[in-house]
Design an enzyme around this catalytic site. Structure first.
Site, PDB file in Angstrom:
ATOM      1  N   ASP A 217       7.183  31.661  20.047  1.00  0.00           N
ATOM      2  CA  ASP A 217       8.483  31.313  20.719  1.00  0.00           C
ATOM      3  C   ASP A 217       9.582  31.072  19.767  1.00  0.00           C
ATOM      4  O   ASP A 217      10.476  29.979  20.001  1.00  0.00           O
ATOM      5  CB  ASP A 217       8.139  30.250  21.795  1.00  0.00           C
ATOM      6  N   ASN A 222      14.100  26.608  18.892  1.00  0.00           N
ATOM      7  CA  ASN A 222      13.084  25.970  18.361  1.00  0.00           C
ATOM      8  C   ASN A 222      13.246  25.705  16.853  1.00  0.00           C
ATOM      9  O   ASN A 222      12.175  25.675  16.054  1.00  0.00           O
ATOM     10  CB  ASN A 222      11.902  26.644  18.801  1.00  0.00           C
ATOM     11  N   ASP A 233       7.896  22.960  18.297  1.00  0.00           N
ATOM     12  CA  ASP A 233       7.401  23.589  19.703  1.00  0.00           C
ATOM     13  C   ASP A 233       6.546  24.647  19.328  1.00  0.00           C
ATOM     14  O   ASP A 233       6.801  25.848  19.763  1.00  0.00           O
ATOM     15  CB  ASP A 233       8.449  23.909  20.559  1.00  0.00           C
TER      16      ASP A 233
END
Length: 341
Positions: A217, A222, A233
């Site tokens: 992700d 992030n 994360d």
């Protein structure tokens, strides 16, 4: 001991089946959970922006605050969470700037009152300047280092990013929940069939690429920048094509994205090989992310935080816009893939 474990398991089962699993996670429970690890909280508590899990900044007496992440019950198994932690710690030990879970007495995953949680050090920073070539080169180098470690062994428990999981499963969730306005159902079904056909074609064009351990992700939210990048994360870490951790850093017109991609891959290749066939997957991955996001909102709609944060989700306008955007993605997948200038 057996009785205590039984009570814990019973609470976990209740939470897994409960559409509102966080209703018991009040401030006292959060502070008591952190205290149970041996740290001494000072009463300061700040809820951070998170929906899938619950994340808090917690004050610690005579120490810097910590970040506590309480995992959504039923989403990951203990083994899957610990595999995320092991990968994160492996990356941090390789001197990659990634915020890994803290170890206390050799443990990274803790339990309290039916909740599982992990602690992280607080990391400051701001959004990276993705229009800057040096920033892109720097990010490419570190993502290349992440993937060099990721290739060293496979995940055993974490899921893989596949058209079936992000596409077919997402479409089933949308259809079964009857989210689509009635006048759009036939058009959506026809569009979905075409989308999955072209996603499958993109996978075929990419060939037999190596699925590796990913961040999963790696979008700008992030990434924190403070004298260089910090990755945060890893909750969505999974197996998949390397380009999954690159394409979300691209934006703008086609020629702009191709130049950004060239800069990122230039830095990336200093530490890890990149299979250019994976460029065939970029628009397919973008399409899968859109489908997966809509299904994620549908699956979480009974959580009270979601209607408050995403009030537009159950409106006809949202689905009309989504269909329009997916039609644009269908056209994008029929165009030549991005290439390096």
């Amino acid at each position: 001991m057996f009785i205590a474990q039984y009570r814990y398991d019973a609470r976990m089962i209740d939470a897994i089946n409960d559409p509102t699993p966080y209703y018991r996670l009040d401030p006292d429970t959060v502070l008591q959970a952190i205290d149970s690890t041996g740290l001494l909280t000072d009463g300061r508590l700040l809820a951070l922006n998170s929906y899938e899990n619950r994340v808090y900044q917690v004050g610690i007496e005579e120490q810097d605050p910590v970040i506590a992440k309480f995992y959504r019950p039923g989403r990951w198994t203990d083994e899957q969470i610990l595999e995320e932690h092991d990968y994160s710690i492996q990356l941090a030990e390789a001197e990659i700037p990634l915020v890994a879970p803290s170890l206390i007495s050799g443990r990274s995953l803790f339990r309290h009152d039916g909740f599982r949680f992990a602690l992280f050090r607080r990391q400051g920073g701001h959004a990276p300047e993705l229009e800057d070539r040096e920033t892109l080169l720097w990010l490419g180098r570190f993502i290349g280092r992440i993937h060099a470690v990721g290739k060293s062994k496979p995940f055993e428990c974490r899921p893989a990013l596949t058209p079936e999981r992000f596409g077919n499963d997402a479409l089933a969730t949308i259809r079964e929940g009857q989210w689509l306005p009635p006048h759009m159902e036939t058009a959506f079904d026809s569009l979905a069939e075409d989308l999955m056909l072209h996603i499958g074609t993109a996978w075929q064009r990419a060939g037999n690429f190596q699925a590796i351990r990913l961040h999963g992700d790696c979008h700008p939210g992030n990434l924190l920048w403070r004298d260089g990048p910090w990755f945060v994360d890893m909750d969505d870490c999974q197996s998949g094509p390397a380009v999954q951790d690159l394409w979300m850093l691209l934006s703008g017109e086609r020629y702009e994205m191709e130049q950004q991609l060239a800069d990122i891959i230039e830095g990336y290749r200093q530490f890890c090989d990149f299979d250019l066939r994976e460029l065939q997957l970029i628009e397919a991955l973008r399409t899968l992310r859109m489908l997966h996001h809509a299904a994620w909102l549908a699956r979480r709609w009974e959580d009270p935080a979601f209607p408050i944060a995403f009030p537009w989700f159950d409106s006809p306008r949202y689905w009309e816009d989504l269909v329009l955007n997916l039609r644009e993605q269908l056209s994008a997948m029929q165009e030549p893939a991005l290439n390096l200038p």
